[in-house]
Motif scaffolding. Structure first.
Motif, PDB file in Angstrom:
ATOM      1  N   PRO A   1     -27.609  42.731   1.965  1.00  0.00           N
ATOM      2  CA  PRO A   1     -28.085  42.758   0.567  1.00  0.00           C
ATOM      3  C   PRO A   1     -27.171  43.550  -0.361  1.00  0.00           C
ATOM      4  CG  PRO A   1     -29.925  43.082   2.061  1.00  0.00           C
ATOM      5  CD  PRO A   1     -28.672  43.179   2.886  1.00  0.00           C
ATOM      6  N   ALA A   2     -26.648  44.674   0.115  1.00  0.00           N
ATOM      7  CA  ALA A   2     -25.790  45.498  -0.740  1.00  0.00           C
ATOM      8  C   ALA A   2     -24.526  44.766  -1.147  1.00  0.00           C
ATOM      9  CB  ALA A   2     -25.430  46.799  -0.018  1.00  0.00           C
ATOM     10  N   GLU A   3     -24.156  43.748  -0.379  1.00  0.00           N
ATOM     11  CA  GLU A   3     -22.974  42.959  -0.721  1.00  0.00           C
ATOM     12  C   GLU A   3     -23.219  42.076  -1.950  1.00  0.00           C
ATOM     13  OE1 GLU A   3     -20.057  42.947   0.642  1.00  0.00           O
ATOM     14  OE2 GLU A   3     -20.202  43.731   2.677  1.00  0.00           O
ATOM     15  N   HIS A   4     -24.497  41.987  -2.389  1.00  0.00           N
ATOM     16  CA  HIS A   4     -24.837  41.056  -3.462  1.00  0.00           C
ATOM     17  C   HIS A   4     -25.418  41.751  -4.684  1.00  0.00           C
ATOM     18  CE1 HIS A   4     -24.856  38.807   0.353  1.00  0.00           C
ATOM     19  NE2 HIS A   4     -24.175  37.944  -0.384  1.00  0.00           N
ATOM     20  N   ASP A   5     -24.948  42.969  -4.943  1.00  0.00           N
ATOM     21  CA  ASP A   5     -25.458  43.687  -6.111  1.00  0.00           C
ATOM     22  C   ASP A   5     -24.834  43.191  -7.409  1.00  0.00           C
ATOM     23  OD1 ASP A   5     -22.940  44.761  -5.973  1.00  0.00           O
ATOM     24  OD2 ASP A   5     -23.586  46.838  -5.679  1.00  0.00           O
ATOM     25  N   ASP A   6     -24.015  42.124  -7.311  1.00  0.00           N
ATOM     26  CA  ASP A   6     -23.466  41.518  -8.518  1.00  0.00           C
ATOM     27  C   ASP A   6     -24.385  40.430  -9.064  1.00  0.00           C
ATOM     28  OD1 ASP A   6     -22.956  40.017  -6.224  1.00  0.00           O
ATOM     29  OD2 ASP A   6     -21.250  38.996  -7.126  1.00  0.00           O
ATOM     30  N   VAL A   7     -25.491  40.135  -8.364  1.00  0.00           N
ATOM     31  CA  VAL A   7     -26.459  39.141  -8.827  1.00  0.00           C
ATOM     32  C   VAL A   7     -27.263  39.735  -9.983  1.00  0.00           C
ATOM     33  CG1 VAL A   7     -28.465  37.758  -8.143  1.00  0.00           C
ATOM     34  CG2 VAL A   7     -26.596  38.140  -6.542  1.00  0.00           C
ATOM     35  N   ASP A   8     -27.625  38.890 -10.939  1.00  0.00           N
ATOM     36  CA  ASP A   8     -28.423  39.355 -12.075  1.00  0.00           C
ATOM     37  C   ASP A   8     -29.673  40.075 -11.603  1.00  0.00           C
ATOM     38  OD1 ASP A   8     -26.620  38.264 -13.811  1.00  0.00           O
ATOM     39  OD2 ASP A   8     -27.802  36.464 -14.263  1.00  0.00           O
ATOM     40  N   GLY A   9     -29.966  41.192 -12.248  1.00  0.00           N
ATOM     41  CA  GLY A   9     -31.203  41.906 -11.961  1.00  0.00           C
ATOM     42  C   GLY A   9     -31.096  42.954 -10.874  1.00  0.00           C
ATOM     43  N   VAL A  10     -29.893  43.193 -10.363  1.00  0.00           N
ATOM     44  CA  VAL A  10     -29.715  44.222  -9.339  1.00  0.00           C
ATOM     45  C   VAL A  10     -28.954  45.395  -9.942  1.00  0.00           C
ATOM     46  CG1 VAL A  10     -28.866  44.755  -7.027  1.00  0.00           C
ATOM     47  CG2 VAL A  10     -29.570  42.422  -7.587  1.00  0.00           C
ATOM     48  N   PRO A  11     -29.563  46.564 -10.064  1.00  0.00           N
ATOM     49  CA  PRO A  11     -28.838  47.722 -10.601  1.00  0.00           C
ATOM     50  C   PRO A  11     -27.612  48.015  -9.754  1.00  0.00           C
ATOM     51  CG  PRO A  11     -31.195  48.171 -10.453  1.00  0.00           C
ATOM     52  CD  PRO A  11     -30.962  46.885  -9.721  1.00  0.00           C
ATOM     53  N   ASP A  12     -26.516  48.282 -10.402  1.00  0.00           N
ATOM     54  CA  ASP A  12     -25.239  48.476  -9.726  1.00  0.00           C
ATOM     55  C   ASP A  12     -25.332  49.632  -8.731  1.00  0.00           C
ATOM     56  OD1 ASP A  12     -22.612  47.846  -9.220  1.00  0.00           O
ATOM     57  OD2 ASP A  12     -21.835  49.304 -10.660  1.00  0.00           O
ATOM     58  N   GLY A  13     -25.062  49.327  -7.477  1.00  0.00           N
ATOM     59  CA  GLY A  13     -25.037  50.355  -6.443  1.00  0.00           C
ATOM     60  C   GLY A  13     -26.389  50.860  -6.002  1.00  0.00           C
ATOM     61  N   ALA A  14     -27.478  50.238  -6.440  1.00  0.00           N
ATOM     62  CA  ALA A  14     -28.814  50.762  -6.132  1.00  0.00           C
ATOM     63  C   ALA A  14     -29.268  50.427  -4.720  1.00  0.00           C
ATOM     64  CB  ALA A  14     -29.835  50.228  -7.141  1.00  0.00           C
ATOM     65  N   VAL A  15     -28.915  49.253  -4.216  1.00  0.00           N
ATOM     66  CA  VAL A  15     -29.369  48.840  -2.893  1.00  0.00           C
ATOM     67  C   VAL A  15     -28.623  49.651  -1.843  1.00  0.00           C
ATOM     68  CG1 VAL A  15     -29.612  46.922  -1.283  1.00  0.00           C
ATOM     69  CG2 VAL A  15     -29.823  46.512  -3.750  1.00  0.00           C
ATOM     70  N   PRO A  16     -29.333  50.359  -0.955  1.00  0.00           N
ATOM     71  CA  PRO A  16     -28.663  51.169   0.064  1.00  0.00           C
ATOM     72  C   PRO A  16     -27.687  50.343   0.898  1.00  0.00           C
ATOM     73  CG  PRO A  16     -31.002  51.688  -0.002  1.00  0.00           C
ATOM     74  CD  PRO A  16     -30.806  50.497  -0.894  1.00  0.00           C
ATOM     75  N   GLU A  17     -26.564  50.933   1.228  1.00  0.00           N
ATOM     76  CA  GLU A  17     -25.504  50.223   1.928  1.00  0.00           C
ATOM     77  C   GLU A  17     -25.942  49.661   3.274  1.00  0.00           C
ATOM     78  OE1 GLU A  17     -22.425  49.368   1.139  1.00  0.00           O
ATOM     79  OE2 GLU A  17     -22.638  50.144  -0.889  1.00  0.00           O
ATOM     80  N   ASP A  18     -26.922  50.306   3.937  1.00  0.00           N
ATOM     81  CA  ASP A  18     -27.344  49.852   5.259  1.00  0.00           C
ATOM     82  C   ASP A  18     -28.701  49.165   5.243  1.00  0.00           C
ATOM     83  OD1 ASP A  18     -28.585  52.223   4.544  1.00  0.00           O
ATOM     84  OD2 ASP A  18     -28.541  53.084   6.561  1.00  0.00           O
ATOM     85  N   ALA A  19     -29.197  48.815   4.054  1.00  0.00           N
ATOM     86  CA  ALA A  19     -30.507  48.162   3.954  1.00  0.00           C
ATOM     87  C   ALA A  19     -30.416  46.714   4.428  1.00  0.00           C
ATOM     88  CB  ALA A  19     -31.018  48.210   2.519  1.00  0.00           C
ATOM     89  N   PRO A  20     -31.392  46.239   5.228  1.00  0.00           N
ATOM     90  CA  PRO A  20     -31.374  44.853   5.678  1.00  0.00           C
ATOM     91  C   PRO A  20     -31.987  43.891   4.669  1.00  0.00           C
ATOM     92  CG  PRO A  20     -33.168  46.015   6.740  1.00  0.00           C
ATOM     93  CD  PRO A  20     -32.418  47.042   5.913  1.00  0.00           C
ATOM     94  N   LEU A  21     -32.779  44.417   3.711  1.00  0.00           N
ATOM     95  CA  LEU A  21     -33.442  43.617   2.684  1.00  0.00           C
ATOM     96  C   LEU A  21     -33.243  44.281   1.330  1.00  0.00           C
ATOM     97  CD1 LEU A  21     -36.724  42.819   4.642  1.00  0.00           C
ATOM     98  CD2 LEU A  21     -35.011  41.122   3.950  1.00  0.00           C
ATOM     99  N   PHE A  22     -33.446  43.529   0.254  1.00  0.00           N
ATOM    100  CA  PHE A  22     -33.105  44.021  -1.083  1.00  0.00           C
ATOM    101  C   PHE A  22     -33.920  45.231  -1.524  1.00  0.00           C
ATOM    102  CE2 PHE A  22     -31.057  39.839  -1.974  1.00  0.00           C
ATOM    103  CZ  PHE A  22     -29.838  40.333  -2.413  1.00  0.00           C
ATOM    104  N   MET A  23     -35.145  45.362  -1.048  1.00  0.00           N
ATOM    105  CA  MET A  23     -35.971  46.472  -1.528  1.00  0.00           C
ATOM    106  C   MET A  23     -35.675  47.774  -0.811  1.00  0.00           C
ATOM    107  SD  MET A  23     -39.560  44.617  -2.594  1.00  0.00           S
ATOM    108  CE  MET A  23     -39.995  45.919  -3.779  1.00  0.00           C
ATOM    109  N   GLY A  24     -34.691  47.760   0.106  1.00  0.00           N
ATOM    110  CA  GLY A  24     -34.122  49.001   0.594  1.00  0.00           C
ATOM    111  C   GLY A  24     -34.730  49.587   1.838  1.00  0.00           C
ATOM    112  N   PHE A  25     -35.681  48.887   2.458  1.00  0.00           N
ATOM    113  CA  PHE A  25     -36.313  49.431   3.652  1.00  0.00           C
ATOM    114  C   PHE A  25     -36.294  48.421   4.785  1.00  0.00           C
ATOM    115  CE2 PHE A  25     -38.485  51.770   0.191  1.00  0.00           C
ATOM    116  CZ  PHE A  25     -38.120  53.068   0.558  1.00  0.00           C
ATOM    117  N   LYS A  26     -36.292  48.954   5.984  1.00  0.00           N
ATOM    118  CA  LYS A  26     -36.352  48.143   7.182  1.00  0.00           C
ATOM    119  C   LYS A  26     -37.763  47.575   7.345  1.00  0.00           C
ATOM    120  CE  LYS A  26     -35.307  48.533  12.131  1.00  0.00           C
ATOM    121  NZ  LYS A  26     -34.774  49.444  13.176  1.00  0.00           N
TER     122      LYS A  26
END
Length: 435
Positions: A219-244
């Motif tokens: 998910p962190a690889e796709h923070d360039d998609v509209d609606g994703v705050p830059d750098g907000a998604v944790p680098e090791d998160a498996p899903l966009f909302m940041g939790f396992k």
């Protein structure tokens, strides 16, 4: 591959290739999977494992994936990284004829002979909607709980998916899900080094193709998609909302979601929703503590039970161990917030076991972040019961909890589509009769 002036990373390119599909996407995947990774070595699965010749080696249940998937250090099944959903309609009017039924089974069997059954090869299921069974004069067995899809909250207005069949392809190798789709539809002469001789081409019309991914860092690889705050998604998160998610103790077992009697014994039911996520609000409006409270519970937040994306939790989200399921109303009144996992824990069966086996994954199909929420359960009523608990109607307007605000994650997800399906056992997966 580039995106404007930016060079895409290897993982971004694989995900983009799956979304693109077709011969161009497949060529990009095959080329990239044979190259060294950023960490050295080559991509998992580039040994391209051979298929399964003996049917005796295959499970009788289509949904038997866990034994054939990797596990993490805590024993949690690790989902395949790349996913493709194929929605299709049978081309004929009325019931399916035996020739088309045989053709489909030959095509599905050839996929198993082409790819090893497993996340390092290919996993797949074939499901059928209530609309498919309407083709027959005979009703679907009353032992199958498969209603038409419906809105499940007063604030929902989803579109309903009613294709005849849904094929779900999953693999750690991006090339496998692309290649398998093309093999099924007769778009390739060879797949995984084997000649393609059997297809479903001519028996169905493909009406939609959807893609997704799940895994640490994707998910962190796709923070360039509209609606994703830059750098907000944790680098090791498996899903966009940041939790396992997908903790073993918080998932139903494959046995418990299996239909136990009737003509579809050994099968299961599948619900598929498309949920869009509002990440600007999730990351910019709330603090880390508030996000933990809304995803898990106020107790999790107050006691700092969740470190990072939650790997420290092991094989359980600790909703049962902390007893927070019994504190939903109290937390609404006293803390002004209730957690998503906290609410869902109230729907466990009499033995305290979860009712749903989740196999959802992230998506950016529409240029917007979302989740293809895919769950397996013995009957769709189990899903509806669980979704009703997620609504939190009993605590809406209690304390600081509103219909959606501070009511788990309701404020941050919008249901776009819903569909219900029967996954027959393998022996009946090809255009099944109603009984």
């Amino acid at each position: 591959m580039t995106d404007g002036d930016r060079t895409l990373t290897r993982r971004e390119t694989l995900r983009a290739a799956v979304a693109l599909g077709g011969s161009t996407g497949l060529a990009a995947c095959l080329d990239l999977e044979g190259q060294p990774t950023e960490a050295g070595g080559t991509d998992r699965g580039t040994d391209r494992p051979a298929g399964t010749e003996s049917e005796a080696e295959l499970p009788s249940r289509q949904h038997a994936w866990n034994e054939f998937s990797r596990t993490d250090e805590h024993g949690n099944p690790v989902p395949a990284r790349h996913h493709v959903l194929l929605l299709a309609d049978y081309v004929g009017d009325g019931p399916v004829n035996d020739g088309d039924r045989t053709q489909a089974e030959n095509a599905f069997r050839e996929l198993e002979e082409t790819y090893r059954w497993g996340s390092d090869g290919l996993l797949f299921t074939v499901g059928y909607s209530p609309a498919y069974f309407d083709r027959y004069d005979e009703p679907l067995s009353e032992l199958v709980d498969l209603p038409q899809p419906a809105a499940l909250a007063p604030f929902e207005d989803p579109s309903f998916d009613t294709p005849d069949l849904l094929v779900h392809l999953a693999s750690d190798r991006a090339s496998a899900v692309l290649e398998a789709k093309q093999a099924l539809f007769g778009e390739l002469e060879t797949a995984n080094g084997s000649e393609v001789t059997e297809t479903i081409d001519g028996t169905v019309d493909l009406i939609d193709r959807r893609t997704g991914f799940i895994g640490a860092g994707l998910p962190a690889e796709h923070d360039d998609v509209d609606g994703v705050p830059d750098g907000a998604v944790p680098e090791d998160a498996p899903l966009f909302m940041g939790f396992k998610s997908g903790f073993r103790q918080n998932q139903a077992t494959e046995d418990s979601v299996t239909i136990a009697e009737g003509p579809f014994t050994g099968g299961t039911t599948q619900h598929l929703s498309l949920l869009h996520t509002e990440l600007e609000q999730w990351y910019n409006q709330d603090s880390r503590e508030q996000r933990v409270a809304k995803m898990f519970s106020a107790t999790h937040a107050a006691k700092n039970l969740v470190e990072g994306v939650g790997d420290n939790l092991g094989d359980s989200s600790l909703v049962a161990e902390t007893g927070v399921a019994d504190r939903v109303e109290d937390d609404a009144f006293e803390k002004g917030v209730v957690g998503h996992a906290q609410k869902l824990a109230r729907t466990r069966d009499e033995g305290g076991d979860p009712r749903l086996l989740r196999r959802d994954f992230a998506t950016v199909d529409d240029g917007q972040t979302g989740v293809h929420f895919l769950s397996l359960q013995e009957g769709i009523t189990d899903f509806i019961r669980t979704r009703n608990a997620m609504n939190g109607d009993d605590v809406a307007n209690v304390g600081g909890v509103g219909t959606k605000n501070n009511n788990g994650i309701l404020q941050y997800v919008t249901t776009v589509r819903r569909g219900n399906y029967l996954l027959p056992p393998r022996s009946k997966r090809s255009f099944p009769r109603p009984s």
